[in-house]
Design a protein around this motif. Structure first.
Motif, PDB file in Angstrom:
ATOM      1  N   CYS A 242       0.862  -1.183   0.000  1.00 13.17           N
ATOM      2  CA  CYS A 242       0.000   0.000   0.000  1.00 13.17           C
ATOM      3  C   CYS A 242       0.900   1.236   0.000  1.00 13.17           C
ATOM      4  CB  CYS A 242      -0.883  -0.026   1.253  1.00 13.17           C
ATOM      5  SG  CYS A 242      -1.933   1.417   1.392  1.00 13.17           S
TER       6      CYS A 242
ATOM      7  N   ARG B  93       3.826  -1.274  -7.410  1.00 11.04           N
ATOM      8  CA  ARG B  93       3.044  -0.185  -6.847  1.00 11.04           C
ATOM      9  C   ARG B  93       3.532   0.153  -5.444  1.00 11.04           C
ATOM     10  NH1 ARG B  93      -2.332   0.387  -4.560  1.00 11.04           N
ATOM     11  NH2 ARG B  93      -1.052   1.383  -2.972  1.00 11.04           N
TER      12      ARG B  93
ATOM     13  N   LYS C 197       0.153   9.398   0.738  1.00  8.92           N
ATOM     14  CA  LYS C 197      -1.016   8.557   1.000  1.00  8.92           C
ATOM     15  C   LYS C 197      -2.253   9.387   1.368  1.00  8.92           C
ATOM     16  CE  LYS C 197      -1.264   4.902   0.857  1.00  8.92           C
ATOM     17  NZ  LYS C 197      -1.578   4.162  -0.415  1.00  8.92           N
TER      18      LYS C 197
ATOM     19  N   HIS D 102      -8.447  -3.035  -2.279  1.00  9.11           N
ATOM     20  CA  HIS D 102      -9.252  -1.998  -1.625  1.00  9.11           C
ATOM     21  C   HIS D 102     -10.729  -2.347  -1.664  1.00  9.11           C
ATOM     22  CE1 HIS D 102      -5.407   0.064  -2.123  1.00  9.11           C
ATOM     23  NE2 HIS D 102      -5.741   0.668  -0.997  1.00  9.11           N
TER      24      HIS D 102
ATOM     25  N   GLU E 243      -2.342  -5.345  -3.537  1.00  3.15           N
ATOM     26  CA  GLU E 243      -1.412  -4.996  -2.458  1.00  3.15           C
ATOM     27  C   GLU E 243      -0.754  -6.262  -1.899  1.00  3.15           C
ATOM     28  OE1 GLU E 243      -3.030  -0.666  -1.026  1.00  3.15           O
ATOM     29  OE2 GLU E 243      -3.530  -2.373   0.248  1.00  3.15           O
TER      30      GLU E 243
ATOM     31  N   ASP F 212      -3.011  -0.672   5.528  1.00  4.26           N
ATOM     32  CA  ASP F 212      -3.699  -1.734   4.772  1.00  4.26           C
ATOM     33  C   ASP F 212      -3.056  -3.123   4.879  1.00  4.26           C
ATOM     34  OD1 ASP F 212      -5.669   0.015   4.062  1.00  4.26           O
ATOM     35  OD2 ASP F 212      -4.972   0.335   2.012  1.00  4.26           O
TER      36      ASP F 212
ATOM     37  N   GLN G   9      -5.419  -6.284   4.242  1.00  9.59           N
ATOM     38  CA  GLN G   9      -5.786  -6.681   2.873  1.00  9.59           C
ATOM     39  C   GLN G   9      -4.567  -7.029   2.024  1.00  9.59           C
ATOM     40  OE1 GLN G   9      -7.726  -2.944   2.163  1.00  9.59           O
ATOM     41  NE2 GLN G   9      -6.183  -2.192   0.753  1.00  9.59           N
TER      42      GLN G   9
HETATM   43 MN    MN Z   1      -3.960   0.750   0.350  1.00  2.42          MN
END
Ligand code: MN
Ligand code: PEP
Length: 344
Positions: A102, A126, A131, A272, A298, A309, A312
């Motif tokens: 993330c 990524r 953020k 997400h 992610e 995050d 996830q």
């Molecule tokens: Mn994220």
């Protein structure tokens, strides 16, 4: 409206039609096609009288564009747009996998994760340096230091990188460092940011807003194309619903709808949408099966320690499984991921 030139139309005839359109106070946007040129008529208030252009030399036909968005629509351009990032092609029959944490947290974290996702089959790395956080007290990203780390990831792995441009103030800085610029869900209707992205020479990924309609999402992309940047991708990342079993709801029918409406590549972000790791692989499979051209996922080398995050974020081994499964699904449906099958 779209003025379609005949296959034999000369460059001078195209120029004369452009001049005629602009002479009426509209904006003309020539769109080179495989076999013939079409010229989009933009910035008209109300209907345009086709008879102004129908009789001009080289004009084959005049087609009304019924959608509110123009440049992003298949009415304007039936062929899929292919976005190029280095030697990677995104869209029209290619499967693109984007993965990474993330947020950029440290050089060691990024390098470790990047090497693992690359080995699994990721094409693009990524990681957020700036953020967008709901709380001002949460980790806001490393800023320019994070961008420098992304530079090192590219150097070490050869993978291009994508990161978010959060505002117009830092846009140029982000643009200098990254290969692809992300416009985040919360910024989908930040019109000055979209206009700035339209002036960029770098490809842009536009995430769908938390409760944006498809028209609003496509209009956001329209701002960027209208500004002159045609290298745009759409990203479905889940919308807000009444569901409690996931952070958001991945809108799979929206993926099918935008693939039909627009020629731009569509990327699914299952992370997400889900908000929890156990749903990420199933949603990835579904996203590719429904027609997405790629995924943005992610992944963290140690999710328990993630600064944002973590819940996830996949473990690298899970990402490896994901890659194998979605590649198999993509291969089964490959013909329907290219323009030939869309719109039917
Ligand atoms: Mn994220
Ligand atoms: C992200 O991808 O890092 C992100 C913040 O996503 P979104 O804008 O979709 O919430």
């Amino acid at each position: 409206m779209l003025v379609v030139m005949s296959q034999r139309a000369t460059a001078e005839e195209v120029d004369a039609v452009v001049a005629a359109i602009e002479g009426k106070g509209y904006t003309a946007r020539p769109i080179p096609g495989g076999e013939r040129v079409a010229i989009g008529v933009l910035r008209n208030q109300g209907a345009v009288d086709a008879s102004h252009f129908l009789g001009l030399p080289g004009v084959k036909e005049v087609i009304p564009v019924t959608r509110p968005y123009k440049l992003v629509s298949r009415e304007f351009q039936p062929e899929d747009t292919v976005v190029r990032v280095g030697d990677i092609s995104i869209g029209n029959g290619h499967l693109t996998l984007i993965a990474g944490p993330c947020a950029v947290e440290s050089e060691a974290q990024c390098l470790k994760t990047a090497q693992m996702v690359k080995r699994a089959g990721a094409h693009i790395f990524r990681g957020g340096a700036f953020k967008p956080r709901t709380s001002p007290y949460s980790f806001q990203g490393l800023g320019e230091e994070g961008l420098k780390i992304l530079d090192k990831v590219r150097e070490a792995t050869g993978m291009p990188v994508i990161t978010e441009a959060l505002d117009t103030e830092t846009f140029s800085l982000v643009e200098d460092y990254t290969d692809v610029i992300q416009v985040g869900a919360r910024n989908m209707q930040n019109f000055s940011l979209l206009r700035r992205a339209g002036r960029s020479k770098k490809p842009v990924l536009v995430k769908r807003g938390l409760s944006a309609t498809i028209d609003e999402w496509l209009m956001a992309a329209e701002y960027i194309l209208e500004g002159g940047n045609t290298q745009v991708m759409l990203c479905e990342r889940g919308v807000r619903t009444f569901a409690h079993h996931s952070r958001n709801t991945l809108d799979l029918s929206a993926v099918a709808a935008v693939c039909k409406e627009s020629h731009l590549p569509v990327i699914v972000d299952p992370s997400h949408a889900a908000g929890r790791r156990d749903q990420v692989i199933p949603l990835s499979r579904a996203g590719i099966a429904v027609g997405a051209h790629g995924l943005m996922v992610e992944v963290h080398h140690n999710p328990e320690e993630a600064l944002s995050d973590g819940a996830q974020s996949l473990y690298p081994e899970q990402f490896e499984t994901l890659c194998q499964e979605v590649r198999a699904i993509f291969d089964v449906f490959r013909p329907s991921h290219s323009e030939k099958q869309r719109g039917t």
